[in-house]
Design an enzyme around this catalytic site. Structure first.
Site, PDB file in Angstrom:
ATOM      1  N   GLU A 104     -84.818 -67.990 -51.188  1.00  0.00           N
ATOM      2  CA  GLU A 104     -84.703 -66.606 -50.707  1.00  0.00           C
ATOM      3  C   GLU A 104     -84.832 -66.586 -49.184  1.00  0.00           C
ATOM      4  O   GLU A 104     -85.488 -67.457 -48.601  1.00  0.00           O
ATOM      5  CB  GLU A 104     -85.809 -65.770 -51.392  1.00  0.00           C
ATOM      6  CG  GLU A 104     -85.962 -64.348 -50.952  1.00  0.00           C
ATOM      7  CD  GLU A 104     -84.789 -63.441 -51.269  1.00  0.00           C
ATOM      8  OE1 GLU A 104     -83.661 -63.799 -50.883  1.00  0.00           O
ATOM      9  OE2 GLU A 104     -84.999 -62.353 -51.839  1.00  0.00           O
ATOM     10  N   ASP A 105     -84.210 -65.609 -48.563  1.00  0.00           N
ATOM     11  CA  ASP A 105     -84.314 -65.534 -47.102  1.00  0.00           C
ATOM     12  C   ASP A 105     -85.695 -65.053 -46.671  1.00  0.00           C
ATOM     13  O   ASP A 105     -86.359 -65.705 -45.874  1.00  0.00           O
ATOM     14  CB  ASP A 105     -83.199 -64.653 -46.504  1.00  0.00           C
ATOM     15  CG  ASP A 105     -83.140 -63.241 -47.097  1.00  0.00           C
ATOM     16  OD1 ASP A 105     -83.910 -62.931 -48.037  1.00  0.00           O
ATOM     17  OD2 ASP A 105     -82.311 -62.439 -46.631  1.00  0.00           O
ATOM     18  N   ASP A 117     -90.860 -60.368 -48.510  1.00  0.00           N
ATOM     19  CA  ASP A 117     -91.317 -59.185 -47.762  1.00  0.00           C
ATOM     20  C   ASP A 117     -92.356 -58.441 -48.611  1.00  0.00           C
ATOM     21  O   ASP A 117     -93.503 -58.867 -48.694  1.00  0.00           O
ATOM     22  CB  ASP A 117     -90.070 -58.345 -47.441  1.00  0.00           C
ATOM     23  CG  ASP A 117     -90.337 -57.173 -46.537  1.00  0.00           C
ATOM     24  OD1 ASP A 117     -91.184 -57.270 -45.652  1.00  0.00           O
ATOM     25  OD2 ASP A 117     -89.675 -56.118 -46.712  1.00  0.00           O
ATOM     26  N   PHE A 175     -88.463 -56.515 -38.250  1.00  0.00           N
ATOM     27  CA  PHE A 175     -87.188 -56.604 -38.954  1.00  0.00           C
ATOM     28  C   PHE A 175     -86.296 -57.584 -38.200  1.00  0.00           C
ATOM     29  O   PHE A 175     -86.082 -57.454 -36.997  1.00  0.00           O
ATOM     30  CB  PHE A 175     -86.516 -55.238 -39.072  1.00  0.00           C
ATOM     31  CG  PHE A 175     -85.475 -55.219 -40.156  1.00  0.00           C
ATOM     32  CD1 PHE A 175     -85.822 -54.934 -41.474  1.00  0.00           C
ATOM     33  CD2 PHE A 175     -84.140 -55.531 -39.876  1.00  0.00           C
ATOM     34  CE1 PHE A 175     -84.873 -54.954 -42.488  1.00  0.00           C
ATOM     35  CE2 PHE A 175     -83.185 -55.555 -40.886  1.00  0.00           C
ATOM     36  CZ  PHE A 175     -83.547 -55.250 -42.194  1.00  0.00           C
ATOM     37  N   ARG A 208     -75.224 -61.320 -40.174  1.00  0.00           N
ATOM     38  CA  ARG A 208     -75.605 -62.497 -40.963  1.00  0.00           C
ATOM     39  C   ARG A 208     -75.151 -63.789 -40.275  1.00  0.00           C
ATOM     40  O   ARG A 208     -75.721 -64.852 -40.482  1.00  0.00           O
ATOM     41  CB  ARG A 208     -74.967 -62.447 -42.357  1.00  0.00           C
ATOM     42  CG  ARG A 208     -75.483 -61.327 -43.248  1.00  0.00           C
ATOM     43  CD  ARG A 208     -74.968 -61.551 -44.665  1.00  0.00           C
ATOM     44  NE  ARG A 208     -75.083 -60.369 -45.500  1.00  0.00           N
ATOM     45  CZ  ARG A 208     -76.178 -60.020 -46.166  1.00  0.00           C
ATOM     46  NH1 ARG A 208     -77.256 -60.748 -46.081  1.00  0.00           N
ATOM     47  NH2 ARG A 208     -76.185 -58.933 -46.925  1.00  0.00           N
TER      48      ARG A 208
HETATM   49  P1  IMP Z   1     -88.809 -57.718 -50.884  1.00  0.00           P
HETATM   50  O1  IMP Z   1     -88.345 -57.444 -52.260  1.00  0.00           O
HETATM   51  O2  IMP Z   1     -89.405 -56.522 -50.218  1.00  0.00           O
HETATM   52  O3  IMP Z   1     -89.702 -58.927 -50.768  1.00  0.00           O
HETATM   53  O4  IMP Z   1     -87.538 -57.932 -50.004  1.00  0.00           O
HETATM   54  C1  IMP Z   1     -86.783 -59.036 -49.999  1.00  0.00           C
HETATM   55  C2  IMP Z   1     -85.437 -58.746 -49.398  1.00  0.00           C
HETATM   56  O5  IMP Z   1     -85.455 -57.685 -48.442  1.00  0.00           O
HETATM   57  C3  IMP Z   1     -84.993 -59.946 -48.602  1.00  0.00           C
HETATM   58  O6  IMP Z   1     -84.378 -60.874 -49.429  1.00  0.00           O
HETATM   59  C4  IMP Z   1     -84.037 -59.332 -47.615  1.00  0.00           C
HETATM   60  O7  IMP Z   1     -82.765 -59.205 -48.193  1.00  0.00           O
HETATM   61  C5  IMP Z   1     -84.592 -57.951 -47.367  1.00  0.00           C
HETATM   62  N1  IMP Z   1     -85.363 -57.948 -46.105  1.00  0.00           N
HETATM   63  C6  IMP Z   1     -86.684 -57.840 -45.961  1.00  0.00           C
HETATM   64  N2  IMP Z   1     -87.038 -57.902 -44.675  1.00  0.00           N
HETATM   65  C7  IMP Z   1     -85.893 -58.068 -43.995  1.00  0.00           C
HETATM   66  C8  IMP Z   1     -85.596 -58.241 -42.598  1.00  0.00           C
HETATM   67  O8  IMP Z   1     -86.472 -58.259 -41.714  1.00  0.00           O
HETATM   68  N3  IMP Z   1     -84.290 -58.401 -42.294  1.00  0.00           N
HETATM   69  C9  IMP Z   1     -83.297 -58.410 -43.215  1.00  0.00           C
HETATM   70  N4  IMP Z   1     -83.531 -58.271 -44.507  1.00  0.00           N
HETATM   71  C10 IMP Z   1     -84.820 -58.101 -44.902  1.00  0.00           C
END
Ligand code: IMP
Length: 186
Positions: free
Chosen positions: A106-107, A110, A159, A172
């Site tokens: 995963e990238d 969060d 972000f 991207r």
């Molecule tokens: P989570 O479910 O809140 O953990 O979010 C995960 C997803 O939110 C990541 O895989 C990203 O696609 C997106 N995301 C969260 N923070 C960022 C950011 O700073 N930049 C771009 N995408 C983000």
């Protein structure tokens, strides 16, 4: 093209958080760690589209153990920087994961909503092992208790864009991980 749109079309105009060189060094370290952990075994790198595509492709080239790819897609934030909290599977795996060593790639970890959803779902398919590799971790944003086994960098609540990560599907392709300018228009 007006000045506002050109300002963020190259990473040179943006504040770089992690340069392509720093990323390459860290991804190579993660690759070595995975090689040690899975010595003599096979792994499936299970990428979460689209943000993890670039990380997965670099990570894979730093892994020497036998390795295949698969991809899933989930609903994302949409256009802006805020999550709706709802996670939906848009694309499932192509191959059964039962009895396989799975690393979800995963990238960003969060709030943890996406990865806990995926982790729970894949666990039900009885993989031999199930781990998480996240390029970035934002621990201060967590809403659900979940940790990655392999983390590239931990960052504060910022972000970011580039190296696969988007804002409204853009940026991207930036080779560096950059900070999203706070004054960028919604
Ligand atoms: P989570 O479910 O809140 O953990 O979010 C995960 C997803 O939110 C990541 O895989 C990203 O696609 C997106 N995301 C969260 N923070 C960022 C950011 O700073 N930049 C771009 N995408 C983000």
């Amino acid at each position: 093209m007006n000045a506002m749109s050109t300002r963020v079309t190259t990473s040179s105009a943006l504040q770089v958080l992690f340069s392509r060189q720093q990323i390459a060094v860290r991804v190579a370290e993660l690759g070595r760690q995975i090689d040690r952990d899975y010595a003599g075994q096979s792994v499936v790198l299970l990428g979460v589209l689209k943000g993890a595509a670039i990380f997965l492709s670099d990570l894979a080239r730093n892994i020497k153990v036998d390795c295949t790819f698969d991809f899933v897609a989930v609903s994302s934030y949409g256009k802006g920087q805020q999550t709706t909290g709802a996670v939906k599977l848009i694309k499932d795996v192509d191959h059964a994961i039962e009895d396989k060593n799975i690393i979800i790639v995963e990238d960003i970890l969060d709030t943890g909503l996406t990865l806990s959803f995926l982790h729970k779902m894949f666990q039900q398919h009885k993989p031999r092992s199930l781990r998480i590799a996240a390029l970035l971790d934002k621990p201060s944003r967590r809403l659900i208790k979940i940790e990655a086994d392999y983390v590239g960098f931990s960052i504060p609540n910022q972000f970011v864009i580039g190296y696969g990560m988007d804002y409204a599907e853009r940026f991207r392709n930036l080779p560096d991980i950059c900070l999203m300018p706070p004054d960028y228009p919604e």
